[in-house]
Design a protein around this motif. Sequence first.
Motif, PDB file in Angstrom:
ATOM      1  N   LYS A  18       0.828  -1.204   0.000  1.00 54.18           N
ATOM      2  CA  LYS A  18       0.000   0.000   0.000  1.00 54.18           C
ATOM      3  C   LYS A  18       0.864   1.256   0.000  1.00 54.18           C
ATOM      4  CE  LYS A  18      -3.801   2.172   2.556  1.00 54.18           C
ATOM      5  NZ  LYS A  18      -4.701   2.032   3.745  1.00 54.18           N
ATOM      6  N   ILE A  19       1.928   1.238   0.812  1.00 55.85           N
ATOM      7  CA  ILE A  19       2.842   2.388   0.890  1.00 55.85           C
ATOM      8  C   ILE A  19       3.561   2.595  -0.442  1.00 55.85           C
ATOM      9  CG2 ILE A  19       4.970   3.243   1.964  1.00 55.85           C
ATOM     10  CD1 ILE A  19       4.057   1.845   4.545  1.00 55.85           C
ATOM     11  N   LEU A  20       4.001   1.499  -1.053  1.00 56.37           N
ATOM     12  CA  LEU A  20       4.714   1.591  -2.325  1.00 56.37           C
ATOM     13  C   LEU A  20       3.851   2.218  -3.415  1.00 56.37           C
ATOM     14  CD1 LEU A  20       6.537  -1.876  -2.383  1.00 56.37           C
ATOM     15  CD2 LEU A  20       7.605   0.382  -2.159  1.00 56.37           C
ATOM     16  N   ARG A  21       2.528   2.002  -3.324  1.00 54.14           N
ATOM     17  CA  ARG A  21       1.604   2.514  -4.342  1.00 54.14           C
ATOM     18  C   ARG A  21       1.058   3.895  -3.985  1.00 54.14           C
ATOM     19  NH1 ARG A  21       0.048   0.825  -9.349  1.00 54.14           N
ATOM     20  NH2 ARG A  21      -2.113   1.292  -8.804  1.00 54.14           N
ATOM     21  N   SER A  22       1.379   4.388  -2.791  1.00 53.42           N
ATOM     22  CA  SER A  22       0.848   5.665  -2.325  1.00 53.42           C
ATOM     23  C   SER A  22       1.708   6.831  -2.805  1.00 53.42           C
ATOM     24  CB  SER A  22       0.792   5.676  -0.790  1.00 53.42           C
ATOM     25  OG  SER A  22      -0.039   4.649  -0.306  1.00 53.42           O
ATOM     26  N   PRO A  23       1.161   8.046  -2.795  1.00 51.42           N
ATOM     27  CA  PRO A  23       1.955   9.230  -3.149  1.00 51.42           C
ATOM     28  C   PRO A  23       3.228   9.282  -2.301  1.00 51.42           C
ATOM     29  CG  PRO A  23      -0.352   9.809  -2.994  1.00 51.42           C
ATOM     30  CD  PRO A  23      -0.246   8.394  -2.493  1.00 51.42           C
ATOM     31  N   GLY A  24       4.343   9.510  -2.946  1.00 49.04           N
ATOM     32  CA  GLY A  24       5.598   9.500  -2.221  1.00 49.04           C
ATOM     33  C   GLY A  24       6.221   8.129  -2.152  1.00 49.04           C
ATOM     34  N   CYS A  26       7.017   4.350  -4.445  1.00 46.05           N
ATOM     35  CA  CYS A  26       7.916   4.016  -5.558  1.00 46.05           C
ATOM     36  C   CYS A  26       7.265   4.404  -6.888  1.00 46.05           C
ATOM     37  CB  CYS A  26       8.232   2.518  -5.537  1.00 46.05           C
ATOM     38  SG  CYS A  26       9.173   1.949  -6.972  1.00 46.05           S
ATOM     39  N   GLU A  27       7.957   5.194  -7.694  1.00 42.36           N
ATOM     40  CA  GLU A  27       7.392   5.655  -8.964  1.00 42.36           C
ATOM     41  C   GLU A  27       7.026   4.487  -9.878  1.00 42.36           C
ATOM     42  OE1 GLU A  27       9.914   8.438 -10.906  1.00 42.36           O
ATOM     43  OE2 GLU A  27       9.874   9.896  -9.267  1.00 42.36           O
ATOM     44  N   TRP A  28       7.911   3.473  -9.925  1.00 40.42           N
ATOM     45  CA  TRP A  28       7.651   2.332 -10.802  1.00 40.42           C
ATOM     46  C   TRP A  28       6.410   1.584 -10.354  1.00 40.42           C
ATOM     47  CZ3 TRP A  28       7.147  -2.966 -10.550  1.00 40.42           C
ATOM     48  CH2 TRP A  28       7.226  -3.661 -11.769  1.00 40.42           C
ATOM     49  N   ASP A  29       6.304   1.335  -9.056  1.00 42.60           N
ATOM     50  CA  ASP A  29       5.140   0.607  -8.533  1.00 42.60           C
ATOM     51  C   ASP A  29       3.846   1.371  -8.793  1.00 42.60           C
ATOM     52  OD1 ASP A  29       6.134  -1.858  -7.009  1.00 42.60           O
ATOM     53  OD2 ASP A  29       7.426  -0.302  -6.206  1.00 42.60           O
ATOM     54  N   ILE A  30       3.904   2.692  -8.641  1.00 41.11           N
ATOM     55  CA  ILE A  30       2.711   3.516  -8.832  1.00 41.11           C
ATOM     56  C   ILE A  30       2.226   3.459 -10.276  1.00 41.11           C
ATOM     57  CG2 ILE A  30       1.856   5.908  -8.819  1.00 41.11           C
ATOM     58  CD1 ILE A  30       3.740   6.401  -6.432  1.00 41.11           C
ATOM     59  N   GLU A  31       3.158   3.336 -11.210  1.00 38.58           N
ATOM     60  CA  GLU A  31       2.806   3.347 -12.634  1.00 38.58           C
ATOM     61  C   GLU A  31       2.206   2.029 -13.136  1.00 38.58           C
ATOM     62  OE1 GLU A  31       6.436   4.245 -14.563  1.00 38.58           O
ATOM     63  OE2 GLU A  31       6.390   6.396 -14.066  1.00 38.58           O
ATOM     64  N   GLN A  32       2.357   0.975 -12.372  1.00 37.50           N
ATOM     65  CA  GLN A  32       1.936  -0.349 -12.861  1.00 37.50           C
ATOM     66  C   GLN A  32       0.423  -0.510 -12.914  1.00 37.50           C
ATOM     67  OE1 GLN A  32       4.373  -2.102 -14.271  1.00 37.50           O
ATOM     68  NE2 GLN A  32       5.488  -0.285 -13.561  1.00 37.50           N
ATOM     69  N   ILE A  77      -4.023  -2.874  -6.628  1.00 39.69           N
ATOM     70  CA  ILE A  77      -4.500  -2.082  -7.768  1.00 39.69           C
ATOM     71  C   ILE A  77      -6.019  -2.175  -7.870  1.00 39.69           C
ATOM     72  CG2 ILE A  77      -4.490  -1.895 -10.290  1.00 39.69           C
ATOM     73  CD1 ILE A  77      -1.581  -2.883 -10.231  1.00 39.69           C
ATOM     74  N   ALA A  78      -6.541  -3.378  -7.675  1.00 34.45           N
ATOM     75  CA  ALA A  78      -7.996  -3.581  -7.742  1.00 34.45           C
ATOM     76  C   ALA A  78      -8.706  -2.813  -6.632  1.00 34.45           C
ATOM     77  CB  ALA A  78      -8.314  -5.067  -7.644  1.00 34.45           C
ATOM     78  N   MET A  79      -8.103  -2.794  -5.437  1.00 34.89           N
ATOM     79  CA  MET A  79      -8.716  -2.077  -4.318  1.00 34.89           C
ATOM     80  C   MET A  79      -8.763  -0.576  -4.606  1.00 34.89           C
ATOM     81  SD  MET A  79      -7.672  -2.037  -0.263  1.00 34.89           S
ATOM     82  CE  MET A  79      -6.209  -1.004  -0.537  1.00 34.89           C
TER      83      MET A  79
END
Length: 261
Positions: A18-24, A26-32, A77-79
């Motif tokens: 959840k943290i990796l996908r949150s603002p701030g 990991c950029e790569w994780d957020i883009e997936q 991502i689904a959540m």
Amino acid sequence: MKNEFDGSEWLRLIETMKILRSPGGCEWDIEQTHQSLKPYLIEEAYEVLDAIDGGDDKELAEELGDVLLQVVFHAQIAMERKAFTITDVLKVLTDKLIRRHPHVFSDSEGYSYRQWEEIKAKEKAKDSGKSSSIGEINKALPALSLARRVQENASVVGFDWGEIEGPREKLNEEIEELDSAILEKDKKKIEEEIGDVLFTVTNLSRFLDVDPEAALRKSTEKFLNRFHEMESHIEKHGLDINNMTIDELNHLWEIAKEGTN
């Protein structure tokens, strides 16, 4: 090593994703997206197979973790798009396991692979409106695995050779038909007959209790090992592979065969 399940590690994994996908994060994780992650799920699954073949428990634990990461990643991502959560994934899985094992979780007596496929087919039919005695087949499987799965399911309903001589003779027949197509230089027919040969080889493999996908991967690995050994001989003698004749290469290939498995 802990013998019991530690729920805190499961929760830590979910929170980390959840943290990796949150603002701030990991950029790569957020883009997936679900689509962008597809190749990684396949890759990680095959790395698990390599770890199993290698017999290294530490590596297997790590690779299974990488597969689990893909599950958690997709669930996160689904959540975020309010489709489902990891809890939904777990609930659906657990309910399915209980439903498909009536001999364990109900008073049903006896059980078989055929019953599993029948239950599975009925469930899938409710969703798609279609039903088949051969069961639900995942057509996204690698071709050899797909062929083996189809053949196994057909066998369950009695559509199968009685003895190994059946698929073995069928292989000879298919090779003859391939030879005829080659003589005719019919590209479409050649493709069809090569497919029939591969399908029949898969059937023969099933009768011999050999996984054709695994067998082909091992043969490919063996070829690579021998080719690398051949290259070592070429380099050792200061030769250039691009300037060698096929007879010279075949000679070094035979030497490589003696030095590799």
